[in-house]
Design an enzyme around this catalytic site. Sequence first.
Site, PDB file in Angstrom:
ATOM      1  N   GLY A  56       0.791  -1.218   0.000  1.00 28.52           N
ATOM      2  CA  GLY A  56       0.000   0.000   0.000  1.00 28.52           C
ATOM      3  C   GLY A  56       0.824   1.267   0.000  1.00 28.52           C
ATOM      4  O   GLY A  56       0.333   2.334  -0.373  1.00 28.52           O
ATOM      5  N   SER A  57       2.088   1.193   0.408  1.00 26.76           N
ATOM      6  CA  SER A  57       2.959   2.361   0.404  1.00 26.76           C
ATOM      7  C   SER A  57       3.621   2.575  -0.947  1.00 26.76           C
ATOM      8  O   SER A  57       4.168   3.658  -1.193  1.00 26.76           O
ATOM      9  CB  SER A  57       4.036   2.223   1.489  1.00 26.76           C
ATOM     10  OG  SER A  57       3.452   2.126   2.773  1.00 26.76           O
ATOM     11  N   SER A  99       7.004   4.203   3.709  1.00 31.12           N
ATOM     12  CA  SER A  99       6.560   3.043   4.484  1.00 31.12           C
ATOM     13  C   SER A  99       5.539   3.506   5.500  1.00 31.12           C
ATOM     14  O   SER A  99       5.859   4.326   6.370  1.00 31.12           O
ATOM     15  CB  SER A  99       7.737   2.371   5.184  1.00 31.12           C
ATOM     16  OG  SER A  99       7.295   1.423   6.141  1.00 31.12           O
ATOM     17  N   SER A 101       4.117   1.886   8.024  1.00 31.57           N
ATOM     18  CA  SER A 101       4.500   1.492   9.385  1.00 31.57           C
ATOM     19  C   SER A 101       5.834   2.084   9.801  1.00 31.57           C
ATOM     20  O   SER A 101       6.111   2.248  10.996  1.00 31.57           O
ATOM     21  CB  SER A 101       4.585  -0.036   9.484  1.00 31.57           C
ATOM     22  OG  SER A 101       5.689  -0.524   8.735  1.00 31.57           O
ATOM     23  N   GLU A 236      -6.211  -8.626  -0.450  1.00 32.71           N
ATOM     24  CA  GLU A 236      -6.105  -8.301   0.969  1.00 32.71           C
ATOM     25  C   GLU A 236      -7.451  -8.079   1.642  1.00 32.71           C
ATOM     26  O   GLU A 236      -7.630  -8.451   2.811  1.00 32.71           O
ATOM     27  CB  GLU A 236      -5.233  -7.053   1.158  1.00 32.71           C
ATOM     28  CG  GLU A 236      -3.775  -7.263   0.783  1.00 32.71           C
ATOM     29  CD  GLU A 236      -2.914  -6.088   1.179  1.00 32.71           C
ATOM     30  OE1 GLU A 236      -2.763  -5.843   2.389  1.00 32.71           O
ATOM     31  OE2 GLU A 236      -2.398  -5.385   0.286  1.00 32.71           O
ATOM     32  N   HIS A 252       0.365  -8.749 -26.665  1.00 32.54           N
ATOM     33  CA  HIS A 252       1.554  -9.350 -27.276  1.00 32.54           C
ATOM     34  C   HIS A 252       1.903 -10.684 -26.631  1.00 32.54           C
ATOM     35  O   HIS A 252       2.939 -11.272 -26.969  1.00 32.54           O
ATOM     36  CB  HIS A 252       2.734  -8.377 -27.183  1.00 32.54           C
ATOM     37  CG  HIS A 252       2.531  -7.128 -27.977  1.00 32.54           C
ATOM     38  ND1 HIS A 252       3.012  -6.966 -29.251  1.00 32.54           N
ATOM     39  CD2 HIS A 252       1.847  -5.991 -27.680  1.00 32.54           C
ATOM     40  CE1 HIS A 252       2.667  -5.771 -29.717  1.00 32.54           C
ATOM     41  NE2 HIS A 252       1.945  -5.169 -28.768  1.00 32.54           N
ATOM     42  N   LYS A 346       5.684 -12.152   7.899  1.00 31.96           N
ATOM     43  CA  LYS A 346       6.582 -11.125   8.431  1.00 31.96           C
ATOM     44  C   LYS A 346       7.228 -11.614   9.731  1.00 31.96           C
ATOM     45  O   LYS A 346       8.404 -11.364   9.979  1.00 31.96           O
ATOM     46  CB  LYS A 346       5.800  -9.834   8.686  1.00 31.96           C
ATOM     47  CG  LYS A 346       5.428  -9.077   7.426  1.00 31.96           C
ATOM     48  CD  LYS A 346       4.671  -7.801   7.766  1.00 31.96           C
ATOM     49  CE  LYS A 346       4.274  -7.057   6.507  1.00 31.96           C
ATOM     50  NZ  LYS A 346       3.500  -5.812   6.800  1.00 31.96           N
TER      51      LYS A 346
END
Length: 353
Positions: A56-57, A99, A101, A236, A252, A346
């Site tokens: 999202g950033s 970012s 966060s 998401e 193509h 993460k």
Amino acid sequence: MNLNDIEHFRQLDPEDMIGHINGLPDQLWQAWELGQGFDLPQWTGLSQVVVAGMGGSAIGADLLAAYAASQCHVPLWVHRDYDLPAWAQDESTLVICSSHSGNTEEVLSAFERAQENGCRILAITANGELVRRAQAHGFPLWQYHFEGQPRAAVGYSFGLLLAVFTHLGLILDPSEELQGAVASMEAQAESLQPEIPVASNPAKRMAGQLMDRWVTIYGAGLLAPVARRWKTQINEVAKAQASFELLPEADHNTLQGVLSPKGQFGATMNVFLRASANHPRNQLREDFTRQAIMLEGQNTDSVKAQGDSPLAQMWTLLHYGDYTAYYLAMAYGVDPTPVPMLQELKGKMKSAE
């Protein structure tokens, strides 16, 4: 699946993702106004700009790159990875570390490499380690405040970058066009609200078409990053599979691949995003490509952007896609806010350091 059951929506959406979607027009304008109050050094001699970001950033940078392509005379590179390209060297390169966060490890890696390479650096974030590092080294910091998922802060990730490029004189002042885009978003959103029944709510009807189908979103030019945004929001928000394709490139290669496997064709939906601001040849390609896919037996539909300007057409279709992904989440019976699989990964990456 009852997309008219508002009480069910409230139960599935305890963190009020729909509130963030409804508030996106205001957020976009607030981000632009916030950017007018920030300072930047009088940087000159820039040869290229790199925006380091993920998810999202990063989408805000994609949107800016598409919008600015016709007027910005330096290249804008969106970097979704660790480190930086080898050509990102010295003060001729501005690296914008974006970012939400402030703790995204890929972005922090790019920050460190930009510092090593002697690049100019700007940090855009809501919080976290990126704030600490920017302040520790005296780099410009544009900090905003938003409680929510990074994907719900897309107005900030775009609006602040738009302000940066305006500050630097890389694009013309877009404030009038942006104001019109916000108005177009607000006008469109009146028909997309949860209380509007399916029969009168095009985003709910689109979500119904996407239900239990593999979705592919097609976009060209101005709408290429919007197609990506639709795809990631479906992933998401609705926790569903989707992909995106870009025109004219898809003509193509991708187009030839729609012949098989025929047994899956009933479970497909190909959505074409359309804007009158796009190149007329790409608009023609959208017609021909959709027709070819439809004649092979796959499901297709299209959505036309609202508004008179490129920014309005970009943002009305983005907003429409956010509503569609939300209603698809409601149809699947899932909470649109948490992303547990992403958080688990993460955590594993963190523990493997």
